[in-house]
Design a protein around this motif. Structure first.
Motif, PDB file in Angstrom:
ATOM      1  N   THR A 114      44.496  29.247  16.336  1.00 53.13           N
ATOM      2  CA  THR A 114      45.905  28.631  15.847  1.00 53.13           C
ATOM      3  C   THR A 114      46.107  27.351  16.668  1.00 53.13           C
ATOM      4  N   GLY A 115      47.046  26.330  16.392  1.00 54.09           N
ATOM      5  CA  GLY A 115      47.093  25.310  16.886  1.00 54.09           C
ATOM      6  C   GLY A 115      47.451  25.318  18.453  1.00 54.09           C
ATOM      7  N   ASN A 116      47.845  26.503  19.104  1.00 57.41           N
ATOM      8  CA  ASN A 116      48.083  26.542  20.560  1.00 57.41           C
ATOM      9  C   ASN A 116      47.336  27.910  20.787  1.00 57.41           C
ATOM     10  N   PRO A 117      46.045  27.989  21.112  1.00 53.67           N
ATOM     11  CA  PRO A 117      45.175  29.280  21.408  1.00 53.67           C
ATOM     12  C   PRO A 117      45.788  29.732  22.587  1.00 53.67           C
ATOM     13  N   PRO A 118      45.532  30.961  22.879  1.00 53.99           N
ATOM     14  CA  PRO A 118      45.965  31.471  24.432  1.00 53.99           C
ATOM     15  C   PRO A 118      44.894  31.140  25.366  1.00 53.99           C
ATOM     16  N   LYS A 119      45.500  30.905  26.626  1.00 58.00           N
ATOM     17  CA  LYS A 119      44.643  30.578  27.708  1.00 58.00           C
ATOM     18  C   LYS A 119      44.382  31.757  28.604  1.00 58.00           C
ATOM     19  N   ALA A 120      45.253  32.744  28.546  1.00 56.59           N
ATOM     20  CA  ALA A 120      45.279  33.928  29.728  1.00 56.59           C
ATOM     21  C   ALA A 120      45.843  35.059  28.963  1.00 56.59           C
ATOM     22  N   LEU A 121      45.367  36.299  29.551  1.00 53.43           N
ATOM     23  CA  LEU A 121      45.882  37.669  29.162  1.00 53.43           C
ATOM     24  C   LEU A 121      46.407  38.292  30.662  1.00 53.43           C
ATOM     25  N   ILE A 122      47.756  38.443  30.530  1.00 55.41           N
ATOM     26  CA  ILE A 122      48.312  39.324  31.594  1.00 55.41           C
ATOM     27  C   ILE A 122      48.373  40.843  31.086  1.00 55.41           C
ATOM     28  N   TYR A 123      47.715  41.671  31.652  1.00 57.98           N
ATOM     29  CA  TYR A 123      47.385  43.061  31.187  1.00 57.98           C
ATOM     30  C   TYR A 123      47.940  44.010  32.106  1.00 57.98           C
ATOM     31  N   ASP A 124      48.043  45.140  31.614  1.00 59.60           N
ATOM     32  CA  ASP A 124      48.428  46.474  32.425  1.00 59.60           C
ATOM     33  C   ASP A 124      47.201  47.187  32.798  1.00 59.60           C
ATOM     34  N   PRO A 125      46.924  47.223  33.993  1.00 63.33           N
ATOM     35  CA  PRO A 125      45.596  48.138  34.343  1.00 63.33           C
ATOM     36  C   PRO A 125      45.616  49.158  33.930  1.00 63.33           C
ATOM     37  N   PHE A 126      46.542  50.219  33.362  1.00 60.50           N
ATOM     38  CA  PHE A 126      46.401  51.410  32.719  1.00 60.50           C
ATOM     39  C   PHE A 126      45.431  51.349  31.360  1.00 60.50           C
ATOM     40  N   MET A 127      45.223  49.998  31.146  1.00 58.18           N
ATOM     41  CA  MET A 127      44.312  49.731  29.935  1.00 58.18           C
ATOM     42  C   MET A 127      43.158  48.896  30.438  1.00 58.18           C
ATOM     43  N   PRO A 128      42.219  49.475  31.208  1.00 62.66           N
ATOM     44  CA  PRO A 128      41.281  48.493  31.795  1.00 62.66           C
ATOM     45  C   PRO A 128      40.218  47.842  30.768  1.00 62.66           C
ATOM     46  N   PHE A 129      40.255  48.422  29.503  1.00 61.90           N
ATOM     47  CA  PHE A 129      39.537  47.758  28.359  1.00 61.90           C
ATOM     48  C   PHE A 129      39.829  46.458  28.027  1.00 61.90           C
ATOM     49  N   LEU A 186      40.855  44.220  30.046  1.00 65.80           N
ATOM     50  CA  LEU A 186      40.186  43.035  30.923  1.00 65.80           C
ATOM     51  C   LEU A 186      38.801  42.601  30.212  1.00 65.80           C
ATOM     52  N   ASP A 187      37.920  43.570  29.888  1.00 61.17           N
ATOM     53  CA  ASP A 187      36.771  43.467  29.536  1.00 61.17           C
ATOM     54  C   ASP A 187      36.741  42.686  28.092  1.00 61.17           C
ATOM     55  N   VAL A 188      37.831  43.040  27.273  1.00 62.64           N
ATOM     56  CA  VAL A 188      37.817  42.347  25.912  1.00 62.64           C
ATOM     57  C   VAL A 188      38.111  40.824  26.126  1.00 62.64           C
ATOM     58  N   ALA A 189      39.255  40.515  26.995  1.00 66.16           N
ATOM     59  CA  ALA A 189      39.701  39.082  27.111  1.00 66.16           C
ATOM     60  C   ALA A 189      38.730  38.361  27.876  1.00 66.16           C
ATOM     61  N   LYS A 190      37.998  38.801  28.729  1.00 66.68           N
ATOM     62  CA  LYS A 190      36.884  38.239  29.407  1.00 66.68           C
ATOM     63  C   LYS A 190      36.010  37.642  28.464  1.00 66.68           C
ATOM     64  N   ASP A 191      35.479  38.822  27.747  1.00 71.07           N
ATOM     65  CA  ASP A 191      34.291  38.518  26.722  1.00 71.07           C
ATOM     66  C   ASP A 191      34.838  37.458  25.715  1.00 71.07           C
ATOM     67  N   LEU A 192      36.095  37.047  25.448  1.00 71.29           N
ATOM     68  CA  LEU A 192      36.539  36.097  24.370  1.00 71.29           C
ATOM     69  C   LEU A 192      36.909  34.667  24.967  1.00 71.29           C
ATOM     70  N   GLY A 193      36.575  34.781  26.595  1.00 73.40           N
ATOM     71  CA  GLY A 193      36.851  33.533  27.316  1.00 73.40           C
ATOM     72  C   GLY A 193      38.139  33.314  27.885  1.00 73.40           C
ATOM     73  N   LEU A 194      38.943  34.258  27.805  1.00 71.85           N
ATOM     74  CA  LEU A 194      40.189  34.165  28.313  1.00 71.85           C
ATOM     75  C   LEU A 194      40.310  34.264  29.895  1.00 71.85           C
ATOM     76  N   CYS A 195      41.316  33.798  30.679  1.00 67.71           N
ATOM     77  CA  CYS A 195      41.662  33.873  32.148  1.00 67.71           C
ATOM     78  C   CYS A 195      42.307  35.260  31.912  1.00 67.71           C
ATOM     79  N   VAL A 196      42.157  36.263  32.903  1.00 66.60           N
ATOM     80  CA  VAL A 196      42.577  37.491  32.994  1.00 66.60           C
ATOM     81  C   VAL A 196      43.417  37.824  34.407  1.00 66.60           C
ATOM     82  N   VAL A 197      44.596  38.315  34.028  1.00 67.29           N
ATOM     83  CA  VAL A 197      45.497  38.583  35.247  1.00 67.29           C
ATOM     84  C   VAL A 197      45.749  40.050  35.142  1.00 67.29           C
TER      85      VAL A 197
END
Length: 225
Positions: A99-114, A116-127
């Motif tokens: 999209t015209g404004n692609p996401p730069k970061a994902l803030i995720y709930d550690p109840f779903m540790p997967f 973190l891996d998904v977002a990291k593999d796609l190049g996002l900063c992960v919190v």
């Protein structure tokens, strides 16, 4: 991530007690000029919509369950939820990156540790954002590390438990999952697995109550404070 109009994704565990803290943080970032998208894993598809009270766009992704199944079915079948939701999340992020404004970061709930891996593999900063009180999360951390053993049963005279930065706690002071081994096996696995890959996170946020936890010293994963 802090630049005006930067796009940040929020991904809470799909229970209200986890969604609400994410929304509150999202509202604060939205007021700072960031574009905020809230992703909900659900067995019911809804078209994206933006809230009227604050500029947060809500998206649903498929969690692998059918509409007629109870929402709590995901708790009883974690592998199905994790595998299906991970694929849906990867597809969603990939589409958003076009999209015209692609996401730069994902803030995720550690109840779903997967997530973190998904977002990291796609190049996002992960919190990682622990929406439960930090006291409870730190107890789960020590269980995961093997520095605290959950008792086999409840004792008539509750045993005392010691954690860094804590006063001594009795068995009855602990979260229910830490009081008696095997009492809630499915949920126990979820709360402990939060730390399985946490070292990959770029940042860790925790939910706390300064008036209830004034003496807690927060330790990082290396044991420093």
């Amino acid at each position: 991530m802090g630049e005006p109009n930067s796009h940040v994704l929020f991904f809470p565990y799909p229970l209200q007690g986890h969604i609400n803290p994410m929304i509150q943080l999202g509202k604060r970032l939205s007021k700072k000029g960031l574009t905020v998208s809230l992703i909900i894993a659900s067995n019911i598809h809804r078209e994206p919509y933006t809230s009227e009270d604050y500029s947060i766009t809500v998206h649903t992704i498929n969690d692998g369950f059918f509409p007629h199944e109870h929402p709590h079915a995901k708790i009883k079948d974690p592998p199905r939820f994790n595998e299906s939701t991970a694929r849906s999340l990867a597809d969603f992020i990939s589409r958003q990156k076009l999209t015209g404004n692609p996401p730069k970061a994902l803030i995720y709930d550690p109840f779903m540790p997967f997530a973190l891996d998904v977002a990291k593999d796609l190049g996002l900063c992960v919190v990682a954002y622990f929406t439960q009180p930090w006291l409870a999360s730190l107890i789960y951390y020590h269980i995961n590390e093997g520095t605290y053993d959950v008792p086999d049963d409840r004792h008539e005279d509750p045993i005392l438990a010691s954690f860094p930065g804590f006063p001594l706690l009795s068995q009855n002071d602990l979260p229910s999952f830490a009081c008696e081994k095997g009492s809630y096996p499915l949920i126990f696995k979820v709360v402990v697995s939060q730390f399985s890959n946490l070292r990959r996170a770029d940042c860790i946020l925790c939910n706390t109550f300064d008036q209830l936890e004034p003496k807690v010293r927060l330790y990082n994963l290396n044991g420093d404070h």
